[in-house]
Design an enzyme around this catalytic site. Structure first.
Site, PDB file in Angstrom:
ATOM      1  N   LYS A 111      -4.709 -11.194   8.039  1.00  0.00           N
ATOM      2  CA  LYS A 111      -6.068  -9.885   7.897  1.00  0.00           C
ATOM      3  C   LYS A 111      -6.510  -8.747   8.406  1.00  0.00           C
ATOM      4  CE  LYS A 111      -8.073 -14.239   8.058  1.00  0.00           C
ATOM      5  NZ  LYS A 111      -7.452 -15.434   8.136  1.00  0.00           N
ATOM      6  N   GLU A 124     -17.052 -12.813  12.099  1.00  0.00           N
ATOM      7  CA  GLU A 124     -17.175 -14.403  11.710  1.00  0.00           C
ATOM      8  C   GLU A 124     -15.844 -14.083  12.249  1.00  0.00           C
ATOM      9  OE1 GLU A 124     -16.705 -12.792   8.678  1.00  0.00           O
ATOM     10  OE2 GLU A 124     -15.051 -13.900   8.114  1.00  0.00           O
ATOM     11  N   SER A 149       1.607 -16.588   5.583  1.00  0.00           N
ATOM     12  CA  SER A 149       0.430 -15.613   6.190  1.00  0.00           C
ATOM     13  C   SER A 149       0.318 -15.437   7.657  1.00  0.00           C
ATOM     14  CB  SER A 149      -0.985 -16.335   5.573  1.00  0.00           C
ATOM     15  OG  SER A 149      -0.900 -17.567   6.408  1.00  0.00           O
TER      16      SER A 149
HETATM   17  C1  LIG Z   1      -7.674 -16.691   8.180  1.00  0.00           C
HETATM   18  C2  LIG Z   1      -6.360 -17.300   7.939  1.00  0.00           C
HETATM   19  C3  LIG Z   1      -5.528 -17.826   6.747  1.00  0.00           C
HETATM   20  C4  LIG Z   1      -7.149 -18.727   5.348  1.00  0.00           C
HETATM   21  O1  LIG Z   1      -7.710 -17.660   5.061  1.00  0.00           O
HETATM   22  P1  LIG Z   1      -7.695 -17.045   3.679  1.00  0.00           P
HETATM   23  O2  LIG Z   1      -8.328 -16.046   3.624  1.00  0.00           O
HETATM   24  O3  LIG Z   1      -6.670 -18.370   2.627  1.00  0.00           O
HETATM   25  O4  LIG Z   1      -5.842 -16.402   3.120  1.00  0.00           O
HETATM   26  C5  LIG Z   1      -4.843 -18.275   6.081  1.00  0.00           C
HETATM   27  N1  LIG Z   1      -3.733 -18.070   7.260  1.00  0.00           N
HETATM   28  C6  LIG Z   1      -3.986 -17.639   8.303  1.00  0.00           C
HETATM   29  C7  LIG Z   1      -3.083 -17.433   9.237  1.00  0.00           C
HETATM   30  C8  LIG Z   1      -4.966 -16.966   8.348  1.00  0.00           C
HETATM   31  O5  LIG Z   1      -4.902 -16.208   9.611  1.00  0.00           O
END
Ligand SMILES: *Cc1c(COP(=O)(O)O)cnc(C)c1O
Length: 406
Positions: free
Chosen positions: A92, A114, A381
């Site tokens: 993020k 948000e 992610s």
């Molecule tokens: C917010 C988040 C997501 C999902 O959001 P995307 O916009 O689809 O990437 C996925 N993995 C993590 C660790 C997140 O914090």
């Protein structure tokens, strides 16, 4: 397929999707943002500044790690793109950093955002603190309870966290509240939207800022293997980490791009968040895309064990990639996602976020499709520290399978 195939037009339309479906009051701030972004997108000085902070503050480039024991388990060569090693623990911050630098150039001294799982709120509170900007985060009251750790991180970083008690009290309501704030305070305020969602220019801008993931991964895999991957797998909430890693590979048509949505408990109304499996084309929060809605267009309730995937709409560029058959989308259940967490912990010593575990779980579940020479990149992610309470609660509620792993 040329790279430009999913470029939006001047109104932000990705083929039949995307656009700017907002009330009149939001049109002028969005247009101002779009033209400002178009300017800095071509500004070498902006990119130099962004790269400086990505390297020295966020910790980029993140490693592309050859996961040897997971590779053995899956039967292909598996690499993990380690976004979990970014400062604050998820991808993020790539986007928050880009947008906060943009906000500064636009002369805005207040930023709002948000947040669902709290990762975007923490990333935004972090960059706001670093630049000395006022920061307000809107968060559903239910999410505040589920993600108490991140609430206290945001407050410690100096952000005001505003509980949103409307509707389902989760991400969708938090976005509506942030939009309301933005309309009222647009002269001083920039709204840092956290995914490749909402009205133009957000889906394009967030994608651009997250594309650093795919640009690095491309360079790294070519250095390690001297060829491109055969598969790239990423979880899809709003779609930012997935579009970020997909985008620099779109023209490489031999690379299979695989998005994984939250299958929740079952593909039945209210019990999942797999928009492509259970949704229809509609409009939600400024954009036209696949939306979980009933026959009257009422937005359905959603469910996922991972708060970050728990949203009724998907980013519009994904809808187009799916129509073009350039990317494919699958879903993974809560139970399989938990197994994915446990497997990655035990095989690789990495505790993934519940969101990211959906991508890991898809690779595990579909391992029969892979050949030994395949090269699979899984986008990790985020890290799972924020989710340990949720995982404990799951184990307690499912004592038979709980803790046993995959
Ligand atoms: C917010 C988040 C997501 C999902 O959001 P995307 O916009 O689809 O990437 C996925 N993995 C993590 C660790 C997140 O914090």
């Amino acid at each position: 397929m040329p790279r430009g195939i999913t470029e939006p037009d001047s109104l932000g339309r990705f083929g039949p999707y995307g656009g700017m479906f907002v009330p009149e009051t939001l049109m002028s701030p969005l247009q101002e943002l779009a033209s400002e972004y178009a300017r800095i997108r071509r500004d070498a000085g902006f990119h130099r500044e962004l790269n400086y902070y990505l390297r020295n503050f966020v910790g980029r480039p993140t490693p592309l790690y050859h996961a040897q024991r997971l590779s053995k388990e899956i039967g292909a060569k598996v690499y993990l793109k380690r976004e979990d090693l970014c400062h604050t623990g998820a991808h993020k911050i790539n986007n928050s950093m880009g947008q906060v630098l943009l906000a500064r150039r636009m002369g805005k001294h207040r930023v709002i955002a948000e947040t669902g799982a709290g990762q975007h709120g923490v990333a935004t509170a972090t960059v706001a603190a670093m630049f000395g900007l006022e920061c307000v985060i809107y968060m559903g009251a239910v999410d505040m309870e589920r993600q108490a750790l991140n609430v206290s991180r945001m407050r410690r970083l100096g952000a005001t966290v505003v509980p949103v008690t409307a509707g389902q009290q989760t991400l969708k309501e938090a976005i509506s509240e942030a939009m309301r704030d933005w309309v009222t305070n647009v002269r001083t305020t920039h709204y840092i939207l956290g995914s490749a969602l909402g009205a133009h220019p957000y889906p394009m801008m967030v994608r651009d800022f997250q594309s650093v993931i795919g640009r690095e991964a491309r360079r790294q895999i070519l250095a390690a293997e001297r060829r491109l991957p055969t598969h790239i797998i990423a979880c899809v909430g709003g779609g930012s980490n997935s579009i970020g890693i997909f985008y620099p590979f779109i023209k490489d048509t031999k690379v299979r791009l695989i998005g994984v949505e939250a299958g929740g408990e079952a593909i039945k109304p209210g019990r999942h968040a797999a928009r492509f499996a259970g949704g229809h084309v509609g409009i939600l929060q400024g954009t036209k895309t696949y939306v979980l809605q009933d026959a009257d267009g009422q937005i359905q309730l959603t469910h996922s064990v991972s708060a970050g995937l728990d949203y009724a709409a998907v980013g519009p560029e994904h809808a187009l990639l799916r129509d073009l058959k350039r990317a494919e989308y699958h879903h993974i259940s809560d139970a399989d996602a938990i197994r994915g967490v446990n497997t990655l912990c035990r095989l690789e010593g990495i505790l993934p976020a519940l969101e990211s575990a959906h991508a890991v779980a898809y690779a595990l579940k579909s391992k029969r499709q892979f050949k030994p020479r395949d090269i699979v990149i899984i986008n990790l992610s985020g890290r799972g520290d924020k989710d340990v309470q949720q995982m404990e609660a799951w184990d307690a509620a499912h004592t038979q399978s709980g803790g046993k792993g995959a």
